[in-house]
Design an enzyme around this catalytic site. Structure first.
Site, PDB file in Angstrom:
ATOM      1  N   ASP A  13       0.807  -1.225   0.000  1.00 40.18           N
ATOM      2  CA  ASP A  13       0.000   0.000   0.000  1.00 40.18           C
ATOM      3  C   ASP A  13       0.840   1.275   0.000  1.00 40.18           C
ATOM      4  OD1 ASP A  13      -2.214  -1.660   0.097  1.00 40.18           O
ATOM      5  OD2 ASP A  13      -2.280  -1.618   2.287  1.00 40.18           O
ATOM      6  N   LYS A  16       1.796   2.160  -5.140  1.00 38.59           N
ATOM      7  CA  LYS A  16       2.313   1.614  -6.401  1.00 38.59           C
ATOM      8  C   LYS A  16       1.380   1.944  -7.573  1.00 38.59           C
ATOM      9  CE  LYS A  16       2.319  -2.418  -4.362  1.00 38.59           C
ATOM     10  NZ  LYS A  16       2.101  -2.052  -2.956  1.00 38.59           N
ATOM     11  N   GLY A  40      -4.561  -4.205  -3.834  1.00 37.81           N
ATOM     12  CA  GLY A  40      -5.546  -3.164  -4.142  1.00 37.81           C
ATOM     13  C   GLY A  40      -4.750  -1.928  -4.507  1.00 37.81           C
ATOM     14  N   HIS A  41      -4.707  -1.593  -5.789  1.00 38.97           N
ATOM     15  CA  HIS A  41      -3.894  -0.472  -6.259  1.00 38.97           C
ATOM     16  C   HIS A  41      -4.810   0.672  -6.678  1.00 38.97           C
ATOM     17  CE1 HIS A  41      -0.257  -3.294  -7.217  1.00 38.97           C
ATOM     18  NE2 HIS A  41      -0.671  -3.375  -5.978  1.00 38.97           N
ATOM     19  N   GLN A 223       1.960  -6.035  -3.177  1.00 41.09           N
ATOM     20  CA  GLN A 223       2.398  -6.150  -1.769  1.00 41.09           C
ATOM     21  C   GLN A 223       3.697  -5.354  -1.583  1.00 41.09           C
ATOM     22  OE1 GLN A 223       1.356  -9.538  -3.329  1.00 41.09           O
ATOM     23  NE2 GLN A 223      -0.536  -8.506  -2.840  1.00 41.09           N
TER      24      GLN A 223
HETATM   25  P1  GDP Z   1      -0.756   0.353  -3.558  1.00 45.36           P
HETATM   26  O1  GDP Z   1      -1.352  -0.926  -3.099  1.00 45.36           O
HETATM   27  O2  GDP Z   1       0.716   0.423  -3.320  1.00 45.36           O
HETATM   28  O3  GDP Z   1      -1.109   0.721  -4.971  1.00 45.36           O
HETATM   29  O4  GDP Z   1      -1.382   1.494  -2.618  1.00 45.36           O
HETATM   30  P2  GDP Z   1      -2.938   1.621  -2.195  1.00 45.36           P
HETATM   31  O5  GDP Z   1      -3.686   2.145  -3.355  1.00 45.36           O
HETATM   32  O6  GDP Z   1      -3.422   0.399  -1.555  1.00 45.36           O
HETATM   33  O7  GDP Z   1      -2.824   2.678  -1.032  1.00 45.36           O
HETATM   34  C1  GDP Z   1      -2.280   3.947  -1.223  1.00 45.36           C
HETATM   35  C2  GDP Z   1      -3.341   4.978  -0.840  1.00 45.36           C
HETATM   36  O8  GDP Z   1      -2.744   6.247  -0.718  1.00 45.36           O
HETATM   37  C3  GDP Z   1      -4.425   5.141  -1.890  1.00 45.36           C
HETATM   38  O9  GDP Z   1      -5.615   5.492  -1.263  1.00 45.36           O
HETATM   39  C4  GDP Z   1      -3.908   6.290  -2.736  1.00 45.36           C
HETATM   40  O10 GDP Z   1      -4.947   6.997  -3.392  1.00 45.36           O
HETATM   41  C5  GDP Z   1      -3.267   7.151  -1.676  1.00 45.36           C
HETATM   42  N1  GDP Z   1      -2.111   7.946  -2.105  1.00 45.36           N
HETATM   43  C6  GDP Z   1      -1.148   7.641  -3.006  1.00 45.36           C
HETATM   44  N2  GDP Z   1      -0.214   8.608  -3.031  1.00 45.36           N
HETATM   45  C7  GDP Z   1      -0.587   9.537  -2.127  1.00 45.36           C
HETATM   46  C8  GDP Z   1      -0.004  10.759  -1.669  1.00 45.36           C
HETATM   47  O11 GDP Z   1       1.073  11.170  -2.069  1.00 45.36           O
HETATM   48  N3  GDP Z   1      -0.701  11.452  -0.703  1.00 45.36           N
HETATM   49  C9  GDP Z   1      -1.886  10.990  -0.188  1.00 45.36           C
HETATM   50  N4  GDP Z   1      -2.480  11.728   0.746  1.00 45.36           N
HETATM   51  N5  GDP Z   1      -2.452   9.850  -0.606  1.00 45.36           N
HETATM   52  C10 GDP Z   1      -1.799   9.131  -1.551  1.00 45.36           C
HETATM   53  P1  IMO Z   2      -0.913  -4.166  -2.267  1.00 46.61           P
HETATM   54  O1  IMO Z   2      -0.452  -4.717  -3.597  1.00 46.61           O
HETATM   55  C1  IMO Z   2      -0.989  -4.590   2.050  1.00 46.61           C
HETATM   56  C2  IMO Z   2      -1.110  -8.660   3.665  1.00 46.61           C
HETATM   57  C3  IMO Z   2      -2.359  -9.102   4.362  1.00 46.61           C
HETATM   58  C4  IMO Z   2      -1.788 -10.106   5.349  1.00 46.61           C
HETATM   59  C5  IMO Z   2      -0.669 -10.755   4.550  1.00 46.61           C
HETATM   60  C6  IMO Z   2      -1.050 -12.074   3.884  1.00 46.61           C
HETATM   61  O2  IMO Z   2      -2.200  -3.450  -2.333  1.00 46.61           O
HETATM   62  O3  IMO Z   2       0.183  -3.394  -1.626  1.00 46.61           O
HETATM   63  P2  IMO Z   2      -2.632 -12.776   1.866  1.00 46.61           P
HETATM   64  O4  IMO Z   2      -3.982 -12.286   1.460  1.00 46.61           O
HETATM   65  O5  IMO Z   2      -1.580 -12.533   0.855  1.00 46.61           O
HETATM   66  O6  IMO Z   2      -2.678 -14.177   2.359  1.00 46.61           O
HETATM   67  O7  IMO Z   2      -2.249 -11.884   3.173  1.00 46.61           O
HETATM   68  O8  IMO Z   2      -0.300  -9.815   3.556  1.00 46.61           O
HETATM   69  N1  IMO Z   2      -1.315  -8.144   2.282  1.00 46.61           N
HETATM   70  C7  IMO Z   2      -1.228  -6.858   1.952  1.00 46.61           C
HETATM   71  N2  IMO Z   2      -1.045  -5.766   2.708  1.00 46.61           N
HETATM   72  N3  IMO Z   2      -1.096  -4.467   0.715  1.00 46.61           N
HETATM   73  C8  IMO Z   2      -1.259  -5.559  -0.063  1.00 46.61           C
HETATM   74  O9  IMO Z   2      -1.220  -5.495  -1.409  1.00 46.61           O
HETATM   75  C9  IMO Z   2      -1.380  -6.829   0.553  1.00 46.61           C
HETATM   76  N4  IMO Z   2      -1.581  -8.072   0.094  1.00 46.61           N
HETATM   77  C10 IMO Z   2      -1.526  -8.880   1.173  1.00 46.61           C
HETATM   78  O10 IMO Z   2      -3.004  -8.032   4.992  1.00 46.61           O
HETATM   79  O11 IMO Z   2      -1.191  -9.418   6.426  1.00 46.61           O
HETATM   80 MG    MG Z   3      -2.883  -1.600  -1.837  1.00 46.19          MG
END
Ligand code: GDP
Ligand code: IMO
Ligand code: MG
Length: 426
Positions: A13, A16, A40-41, A223
């Site tokens: 998270d 990416k 979840g991107h 991840q």
């Molecule tokens: P990913 O899994 O690495 O793609 O990241 P996620 O989408 O799960 O989580 C990142 C969260 O931070 C999302 O809600 C994005 O919209 C938000 N986000 C990304 N970059 C920034 C930033 O620079 N500032 C803020 N406030 N939010 C951001």
């Molecule tokens: P993105 O790509 C954050 C965590 C889960 C749990 C562990 C194992 O959005 O960054 P699993 O479902 O793989 O058996 O879970 O890994 N986890 C993540 N945490 N971002 C993710 O993906 C994750 N995918 C799995 O919360 O701790």
């Molecule tokens: Mg994510």
């Protein structure tokens, strides 16, 4: 002629999705190499938020080839849902999405097994997203998995039924209720027919041909490095190699063809699920970061655990991945802080200080040792130039660079695609 790789350096998270989408115009191919619907991107542009789980984050650029690589475990029901959501916003990836025939399928019974095993673990649970990731990778490694290419095999139904029987035997043994299996299977078989209309291929040929033609390829990690099956805080990890080698095996690309490795991290830390997190804040500050950063999971909606930046863990991830450029995300979340703490060392139970991540990270209760830096205390808007950043932010960046010996070449300061400052012109 090579492939750049973008991957998370923390516990996932990191942002990416935002940055792959931001960089996508510089690339001709974007490819996911591991993980599955546990990811979840989030992408934000033109006032709309999109969340992708398995589809690469280059999908909003119609000329880009988006590949779901062999290293991914694919949930067809989620994929169908993602494709329909894209149709809703007039994105039709029939010609731009390529699914590896060697990607393994997540079956309905994999989901049930994931839930059964987590239940069995009681208070030792991993905090899995319960998307069937671990059972699907288990079957792959046991050499009993079903792959995307099998969908077109006349014996697909037999293969499916054999796997289902094997899984049900375990589920019955564990006394896990399977009442909703019929419903899950209905969705699954509808999704099978839906997804069969999309392009499947031997994506290792496609991607290597593109690289040979001089096309620019970006591999998108899922991840984060601290969730890597080998190097993460085992057993509180996911079931794939999230680090750089995973991109080679998950796409069939030689390490000799790897170019830049972009390591992406938040200006602080978060984690969802169980497992060690030395800099976790259980106080009001942690709660403030959670609220300001909207730190709630993009896949499960769970509140993310929040804490200060952890340099030993980050340095470990930089080493494992051979990171060439660092991207710092969510800088804006720290805008209002008078002081910002950064963990530079861990104190071990015997009082010794270390900068290394201990072997048994999950068992060794390390205490973070902090250095305090001044906050920049201002809103970040329309940033144009690294040399004209607020002084305290400049110092924060320099401090991290001096600890990690890798330049920070990108700073993100809102969820929106446009609020991204990049150094240089690559
Ligand atoms: P990913 O899994 O690495 O793609 O990241 P996620 O989408 O799960 O989580 C990142 C969260 O931070 C999302 O809600 C994005 O919209 C938000 N986000 C990304 N970059 C920034 C930033 O620079 N500032 C803020 N406030 N939010 C951001
Ligand atoms: P993105 O790509 C954050 C965590 C889960 C749990 C562990 C194992 O959005 O960054 P699993 O479902 O793989 O058996 O879970 O890994 N986890 C993540 N945490 N971002 C993710 O993906 C994750 N995918 C799995 O919360 O701790
Ligand atoms: Mg994510």
């Amino acid at each position: 002629m090579n492939m750049d790789i973008l991957l998370g350096l923390q516990w996932g998270d990191e942002g990416k999705g935002k940055i792959v989408d931001f960089l996508a115009p510089k690339y001709e191919v974007v490819a996911r190499f591991q993980g599955g619907p546990n990811a979840g991107h989030t992408l934000n542009f033109d006032g709309i938020k999109h969340v992708l789980h398995q589809i690469p984050s280059g999908i909003f650029h119609p000329t880009i080839k988006n590949i779901i690589g062999n290293g991914v475990v694919l949930d067809l029901v989620t994929l169908k849902r993602e494709l329909l959501a894209l149709e809703n916003v007039n994105v039709f990836p029939k010609n731009s999405l390529f699914i590896s025939k060697k990607a393994h399928l997540i079956l309905p019974t994999h989901r049930l097994l994931d839930a059964a095993y987590e239940t069995l673990k009681g208070d030792k649970k991993i905090g899995s997203t319960l998307r069937g990731i671990s059972p699907a990778y288990t079957d792959k490694m046991r050499r009993e998995g079903i792959r995307v290419g099998d969908l077109f095999d006349v014996h697909f139904a037999d293969k499916y039924n054999e796997a289902k029987k094997r899984h049900l035997d375990i589920l019955h043994y564990l006394h896990y209720p399977c009442d909703n299996l019929k419903e899950l299977e209905l969705d699954f078989f509808e999704a099978v027919e839906f997804v069969k209309n999309y392009q499947t291929c031997n994506s290792e040929y496609l991607i290597n041909e593109e690289i040979s033609k001089g096309k620019k390829v970006l591999a998108e990690g899922a991840q984060g490095s601290l969730l890597d099956i080998d190097f993460g805080s085992y057993p509180f990890v996911t079931s794939s190699n999230t680090t750089v080698a995973g991109a080679c095996t998950g796409l069939g690309v030689s390490p000799r063809r790897v170019g830049e490795v972009f390591g992406i991290f938040k200006a602080y830390c978060t984690r969802v699920g169980s497992g060690p997190f030395p800099t976790e804040l259980h106080d009001r500050v942690g709660e403030i970061i959670r609220q300001l950063g909207a730190e709630f999971g993009a896949t499960t909606g769970r509140p993310r655990r929040c804490g200060w930046l952890d340099i030993p863990a980050l340095r470990y991830a930089v080493m494992l991945n051979g990171v060439t450029q660092l991207f710092m995300m969510k800088t804006d979340v720290l805008n209002s802080f008078e002081e910002i703490k950064v963990c530079t060392h861990y104190e071990l139970p015997n009082g010794e200080l270390t900068t290394e991540v201990p072997y048994d990270f999950a068992q060794t209760p390390v205490k973070p040792v902090y250095q305090t830096l001044k906050g920049w205390k201002c809103k970040l808007k329309n940033l144009q130039d690294f040399d004209r950043l607020p002084e305290a932010l400049h110092n924060y960046i320099q401090f991290i660079e001096s600890q990690l010996h890798v330049p920070i070449t990108l700073v993100s300061y809102s969820p929106d695609r446009k609020d991204t400052l990049m150094k240089g012109n690559w």
